[in-house]
Design a protein around this motif. Structure first.
Motif, short mmCIF file in Angstrom:
data_model
loop_
_atom_site.label_atom_id
_atom_site.label_comp_id
_atom_site.label_asym_id
_atom_site.label_seq_id
_atom_site.Cartn_x
_atom_site.Cartn_y
_atom_site.Cartn_z
N LEU A 1 10.16 -50.20 -61.62
CA LEU A 1 10.55 -50.81 -62.89
C LEU A 1 9.33 -51.17 -63.72
CD1 LEU A 1 13.50 -53.17 -61.83
CD2 LEU A 1 13.61 -50.91 -62.90
N LEU A 2 8.19 -51.35 -63.06
CA LEU A 2 6.91 -51.54 -63.73
C LEU A 2 5.94 -50.50 -63.22
CD1 LEU A 2 6.34 -55.43 -63.48
CD2 LEU A 2 7.15 -54.15 -65.48
N GLY B 1 19.59 -60.32 -59.34
CA GLY B 1 20.46 -59.64 -60.29
C GLY B 1 19.68 -58.75 -61.24
N ILE B 2 18.51 -58.29 -60.80
CA ILE B 2 17.65 -57.45 -61.63
C ILE B 2 17.86 -55.98 -61.26
CG2 ILE B 2 15.26 -56.82 -62.16
CD1 ILE B 2 14.50 -59.75 -61.61
N THR B 3 18.33 -55.20 -62.23
CA THR B 3 18.54 -53.77 -61.98
C THR B 3 17.89 -52.90 -63.06
OG1 THR B 3 20.67 -53.83 -63.14
CG2 THR B 3 20.72 -54.18 -60.74
N SER B 4 17.24 -53.52 -64.02
CA SER B 4 16.61 -52.76 -65.09
C SER B 4 15.28 -53.41 -65.47
CB SER B 4 17.51 -52.72 -66.34
OG SER B 4 17.60 -54.02 -66.93
N ILE C 1 8.06 -61.12 -57.79
CA ILE C 1 8.99 -60.26 -58.53
C ILE C 1 8.23 -59.13 -59.22
CG2 ILE C 1 10.54 -60.19 -60.53
CD1 ILE C 1 11.47 -63.00 -59.73
N SER C 2 7.07 -59.43 -59.78
CA SER C 2 6.27 -58.38 -60.42
C SER C 2 5.90 -57.29 -59.43
CB SER C 2 4.99 -58.98 -61.02
OG SER C 2 5.26 -59.93 -62.01
N ARG C 3 5.48 -57.69 -58.25
CA ARG C 3 5.07 -56.72 -57.23
C ARG C 3 6.26 -55.88 -56.78
NH1 ARG C 3 2.48 -59.58 -52.45
NH2 ARG C 3 1.75 -57.48 -51.92
N ARG D 1 16.66 -53.06 -53.80
CA ARG D 1 17.81 -53.84 -53.30
C ARG D 1 17.54 -55.32 -53.40
NH1 ARG D 1 17.84 -49.99 -49.21
NH2 ARG D 1 16.66 -51.42 -47.86
N TRP D 2 16.33 -55.73 -53.04
CA TRP D 2 16.00 -57.16 -53.05
C TRP D 2 16.11 -57.73 -54.45
CZ3 TRP D 2 12.56 -60.49 -55.26
CH2 TRP D 2 12.40 -61.73 -54.62
N LEU D 3 15.57 -57.02 -55.45
CA LEU D 3 15.66 -57.50 -56.82
C LEU D 3 17.10 -57.60 -57.29
CD1 LEU D 3 12.72 -55.55 -58.51
CD2 LEU D 3 12.83 -58.01 -58.08
N ALA D 4 17.91 -56.62 -56.91
CA ALA D 4 19.31 -56.63 -57.34
C ALA D 4 20.11 -57.73 -56.65
CB ALA D 4 19.95 -55.27 -57.06
#
Length: 206
Positions: free
Chosen positions: A117-118, A66-69, A108-110, A59-62
């Motif tokens: 996603l990673l 705006g990161i969903t992929s 963001i990586s974590r 949720r936080w990334l999105a």
């Protein structure tokens, strides 16, 4: 309060990831320590929270980026590693605060790892990729902290007059958090557990 309680009931992250980080791994994770201010944040594991909350990371990334992929995540990391917010800061101040972008990059990586996603290997590779530029720019956690705060201030100033003007913690709160991380008497600070020169010495178990 209800939201906090629901998240708190998740299993502890160390149960899923019981192997302690090496000294180099802790140092790399610690690059995001300025961003990790709330009680749910973990500062000593690759996983971003003290308790498992994969949906929270997603949720936080999105919502914040705006990161969903995976592709969007990789693009954002590439931007932060190349130019990020420091390009604007340089135009305004003549200083390029890499620390601000590096802290966001690691955070963001974590979180990307936290929501799948990673995978773990890719997350560590991402963190290792930012190390040379950070080590080549700063000589201490204090220098890193000073540039982080400069980058944060430029970022916040850029939000003035926009709908996002109230986004983020007050500057005084960020200042206090950095003072705590730099306090030599603070044994819980990851910066005291992994001093700046740690990354320049051979890696070892903790």
């Amino acid at each position: 309060m209800g939201l906090w309680n629901r998240r708190k009931r998740g299993p502890k992250a160390v149960r899923r990831y019981p192997v302690p980080l090496t000294t180099h791994q802790l140092w790399m994770v610690s690059l995001s320590a300025p961003v990790s201010r709330d009680r749910s944040a973990s500062r000593t594991t690759l996983y971003p929270f003290t308790r498992i909350d994969d949906d929270g990371a997603r949720r936080w990334l999105a919502e914040q980026w705006g990161i969903t992929s995976r592709a969007e995540l990789v693009d954002r990391l590439d931007d932060l590693s190349r130019t990020g917010y420091r390009a604007r800061a340089y135009r305004l101040t003549g200083i390029s605060p890499l620390a601000w972008d590096a802290a966001l990059y690691v955070d963001i990586s974590r979180r990307g790892f936290g929501c799948g996603l990673l995978d773990e290997a890719d997350a560590w590779t991402a963190l290792k990729n930012i190390v040379p530029s950070v080590v080549g720019t700063y000589g201490s956690w204090r220098e890193y902290a000073d540039h982080y705060l400069l980058g944060r201030k430029v970022w916040q100033d850029g939000l003035r007059g926009t709908p996002d003007a109230g986004f983020g913690a007050p500057q005084a709160q960020a200042d206090a958090h950095l003072r705590s991380l730099l306090d030599p008497a603070n044994r819980t600070s990851p910066w005291n557990q992994a001093p700046w020169t740690t990354i320049s010495h051979p890696d070892r178990p903790r």
